[in-house]
Design an enzyme around this catalytic site. Structure first.
Site, PDB file in Angstrom:
ATOM      1  N   TRP A 169       2.874  28.345  51.803  1.00 10.70           N
ATOM      2  CA  TRP A 169       3.132  26.925  52.067  1.00 10.70           C
ATOM      3  C   TRP A 169       4.630  26.707  52.044  1.00 10.70           C
ATOM      4  O   TRP A 169       5.314  27.168  51.133  1.00 10.70           O
ATOM      5  CB  TRP A 169       2.466  26.018  51.016  1.00 10.70           C
ATOM      6  N   GLU A 188      -1.255  27.225  54.308  1.00 12.41           N
ATOM      7  CA  GLU A 188      -1.631  25.875  53.863  1.00 12.41           C
ATOM      8  C   GLU A 188      -0.929  24.841  54.736  1.00 12.41           C
ATOM      9  O   GLU A 188       0.284  24.884  54.904  1.00 12.41           O
ATOM     10  CB  GLU A 188      -1.218  25.699  52.395  1.00 12.41           C
ATOM     11  N   LYS A 197       0.022  20.742  55.886  1.00 11.20           N
ATOM     12  CA  LYS A 197       0.371  19.492  55.218  1.00 11.20           C
ATOM     13  C   LYS A 197       0.710  18.432  56.248  1.00 11.20           C
ATOM     14  O   LYS A 197       1.202  18.750  57.331  1.00 11.20           O
ATOM     15  CB  LYS A 197       1.557  19.737  54.283  1.00 11.20           C
ATOM     16  N   ASP A 249      -5.643  21.879  51.428  1.00 16.25           N
ATOM     17  CA  ASP A 249      -5.359  21.145  50.193  1.00 16.25           C
ATOM     18  C   ASP A 249      -5.835  19.723  50.458  1.00 16.25           C
ATOM     19  O   ASP A 249      -5.395  19.094  51.429  1.00 16.25           O
ATOM     20  CB  ASP A 249      -3.846  21.209  49.927  1.00 16.25           C
ATOM     21  N   HIS A 262      -3.618  16.786  51.562  1.00 13.75           N
ATOM     22  CA  HIS A 262      -2.730  16.983  52.710  1.00 13.75           C
ATOM     23  C   HIS A 262      -3.276  16.448  54.022  1.00 13.75           C
ATOM     24  O   HIS A 262      -2.975  16.987  55.085  1.00 13.75           O
ATOM     25  CB  HIS A 262      -2.415  18.466  52.870  1.00 13.75           C
ATOM     26  N   HIS A 287      -7.104  24.171  47.998  1.00 12.03           N
ATOM     27  CA  HIS A 287      -6.357  23.621  46.885  1.00 12.03           C
ATOM     28  C   HIS A 287      -7.061  22.332  46.511  1.00 12.03           C
ATOM     29  O   HIS A 287      -7.161  21.416  47.340  1.00 12.03           O
ATOM     30  CB  HIS A 287      -4.911  23.314  47.273  1.00 12.03           C
ATOM     31  N   ASP A 324       0.312  12.522  49.297  1.00 14.42           N
ATOM     32  CA  ASP A 324       0.079  13.806  48.639  1.00 14.42           C
ATOM     33  C   ASP A 324       0.511  13.691  47.182  1.00 14.42           C
ATOM     34  O   ASP A 324       1.572  14.132  46.785  1.00 14.42           O
ATOM     35  CB  ASP A 324       0.890  14.881  49.370  1.00 14.42           C
ATOM     36  N   ASP A 339      -0.973  14.680  44.268  1.00 17.80           N
ATOM     37  CA  ASP A 339      -1.222  15.740  43.299  1.00 17.80           C
ATOM     38  C   ASP A 339      -1.627  15.216  41.931  1.00 17.80           C
ATOM     39  O   ASP A 339      -1.187  15.728  40.901  1.00 17.80           O
ATOM     40  CB  ASP A 339       0.006  16.663  43.181  1.00 17.80           C
ATOM     41  N   ASP A 395      -4.631  22.488  42.253  1.00 20.82           N
ATOM     42  CA  ASP A 395      -3.218  22.230  42.570  1.00 20.82           C
ATOM     43  C   ASP A 395      -2.877  20.769  42.291  1.00 20.82           C
ATOM     44  O   ASP A 395      -3.105  19.908  43.138  1.00 20.82           O
ATOM     45  CB  ASP A 395      -2.935  22.569  44.047  1.00 20.82           C
TER      46      ASP A 395
HETATM   47  C1  RNT Z   1       2.540  21.090  48.159  1.00 20.65           C
HETATM   48  C2  RNT Z   1       1.440  22.084  48.279  1.00 20.65           C
HETATM   49  C3  RNT Z   1       1.644  23.354  47.506  1.00 20.65           C
HETATM   50  C4  RNT Z   1       2.260  23.137  46.149  1.00 20.65           C
HETATM   51  C5  RNT Z   1       2.293  24.375  45.286  1.00 20.65           C
HETATM   52  C6  RNT Z   1       3.190  24.196  44.123  1.00 20.65           C
HETATM   53  O1  RNT Z   1       2.247  19.897  48.751  1.00 20.65           O
HETATM   54  O2  RNT Z   1       0.239  21.498  47.898  1.00 20.65           O
HETATM   55  O3  RNT Z   1       0.461  24.032  47.428  1.00 20.65           O
HETATM   56  O4  RNT Z   1       1.622  22.117  45.464  1.00 20.65           O
HETATM   57  O5  RNT Z   1       2.610  25.450  46.046  1.00 20.65           O
HETATM   58 ZN    ZN Z   2      -1.420  22.742  47.690  1.00 22.49          ZN
END
Ligand code: RNT
Ligand code: ZN
Length: 415
Positions: free
Chosen positions: A180, A221, A223, A255, A258, A282, A290, A292, A322
């Site tokens: 990523w 990955e 986004k 993820d 994303h 993720h 995003d 998290d 994640d």
């Molecule tokens: C970031 C991605 C990625 C990170 C990690 C730390 O938006 O989700 O996966 O969160 O690599």
């Molecule tokens: Zn991620």
């Protein structure tokens, strides 16, 4: 009859063997991300977190050293049921005989992580770190127009392939290596394709490093945007999916933070499983962007777990957490997220999926709705507690006191 026996009986009436479910579930690895413990900083730099991601909050007690981070992870591991893997980022390299830059990383810089994983009998996953580094300051790494920058990051990626293979060989468990980057632009690009073509060629160069496909599982990955990278993301959904689809042995990684807010990864899981032998996830909790946030036992989390179970895809989906929250106790954040995902998986397995599918196929949508709603109020909590006990993990209501004690005795002493 005890509550547990009564609950088991209710599930048995729906054709569900609770003990068989537990035996299966406790063998499914979920990858625990090391980066919740120190706000995605790592041990190889003093600078801030970059790459369009951010932690907010300054709750006391973040891990400052490998020893502290691993001690915190020991705690989380002991508080959560189910099998785990450990997910390490390259910036968590441990330098015992001198610093090297990311393009020169070697397996020896991760020996302590291997020891840690072996101590727990777990596998390791890995991530090259394409952020929080001077060579990432322009906002473009693998897609940079500057060949020096691109080559630096390609060398980093190749080093990570070698380290991933080392992880797999040492632990005996395949290593998922996720690529990523935060590459993108703040404002309207004049060239959208150029960076993507460079990104494609750079990932191809990384994957030209020889590796055993049974041991290393490279992923890309995608986004939709990042902070400061609002207008354009090089590794968009279409880019990443198509890259994986056209490169043998490369997996798409979704993820669930994303995507655009009304898109759901639960719906994308079966779509991808119709084509890809294996995919990676993720698991996070998006809020508006995003974000998290810590994974909760919410509707979409449950829906994602349901799809893995209904598609009978435990052996085809690599599940990794994640999220990073620095505003609350980090051990509790980690634990709530992992326990929530375990709950979601357990509940998915305690659903009469075959019967519901049959109702759908017969067009019996009325009964499908009725039965789906009834499942929601089955005595799930009793089985969840039983699952925790079977795994030697504390039940709900019991673990938080341990975190509070750890905060008082250990975390609060970290200045
Ligand atoms: C970031 C991605 C990625 C990170 C990690 C730390 O938006 O989700 O996966 O969160 O690599
Ligand atoms: Zn991620």
């Amino acid at each position: 009859m005890s509550r547990l026996e009564e609950a088991k009986k209710q599930y048995a009436a729906l054709g569900i063997d609770v003990d068989a479910v537990i035996e299966t579930l406790k063998k499914q690895p979920v990858s625990l991300h090391c980066w919740q413990g120190d706000d995605v900083i790592g041990f190889d730099h003093d600078g801030p977190l970059t790459g369009g991601i951010q932690t907010t909050g300054n709750y006391p007690g973040k891990a400052r050293t490998p020893e502290e981070l691993m001690a915190d992870m020991d705690m989380v591991i002991s508080l959560c049921p189910g099998m785990k893997k450990i997910n390490v980022h390259a910036c968590y390299a441990i330098f015992e005989d001198g610093f090297v830059d990311r393009d020169k990383l070697e397996p020896k810089h991760f020996e302590k992580w291997v020891q840690f994983a072996k101590k727990h009998g777990m596998g390791l996953d890995f991530n090259p770190t394409f952020f929080s580094h001077p060579m990432a300051d322009s906002g473009l790494t693998l897609s940079s127009p500057d060949e020096n920058i691109r080559n630096f990051w390609i060398e980093h990626g190749k080093a990570c392939v070698r380290i991933s293979e080392y992880f797999a060989k040492e632990t005996g468990v395949p290593c998922v290596m996720n690529i990523w980057t935060g590459d993108g632009l703040k404002d309207i690009p004049a060239d959208r394709m150029g960076p993507r073509v460079r990104y494609k060629e750079s990932i191809e160069a990384i994957l030209s490093e020889p590796f055993d496909k049974n041991l290393v599982k490279p992923c890309v990955e995608s986004k939709v945007f990042g902070i400061g990278v609002e207008a354009y993301t090089v590794g968009s959904a279409e880019f990443s999916l198509t890259f994986a689809a056209t490169h043998d042995g490369c997996l798409p990684l979704m993820d669930n933070g994303h995507y655009h807010p009304t898109e759901v990864v639960s719906d994308k899981i079966p779509a991808l499983l119709a084509f890809f032998p294996e995919i990676a996830l993720h698991i996070t909790r998006p809020i508006r962007w995003d974000s998290d946030h810590v994974v909760l036992f919410d509707d979409e989390t449950r829906e994602m777990a349901k799809e893995i179970v209904r598609c009978d895809a435990f052996d085809r989906v690599y599940m990794a957490l994640d999220y990073f929250d620095a505003s609350i106790n980090r051990i509790a954040a980690w634990t709530v997220g992992l326990r929530s995902w375990q709950k979601a998986l357990l509940m998915a397995m305690l659903t009469p999926n075959a019967q519901l599918k049959e109702l759908q196929d017969k067009g019996n949508y009325t009964e499908l709705m009725v039965r789906s709603e009834e499942v929601k109020t089955l005595p799930f909590g009793d089985i969840w507690n039983y699952y925790c006990e079977c795994c030697g993990a504390p039940v709900d209501g019991e673990w938080f006191a341990q975190v509070q004690a750890y905060e008082k005795d250990v975390l609060s002493k970290r200045a």
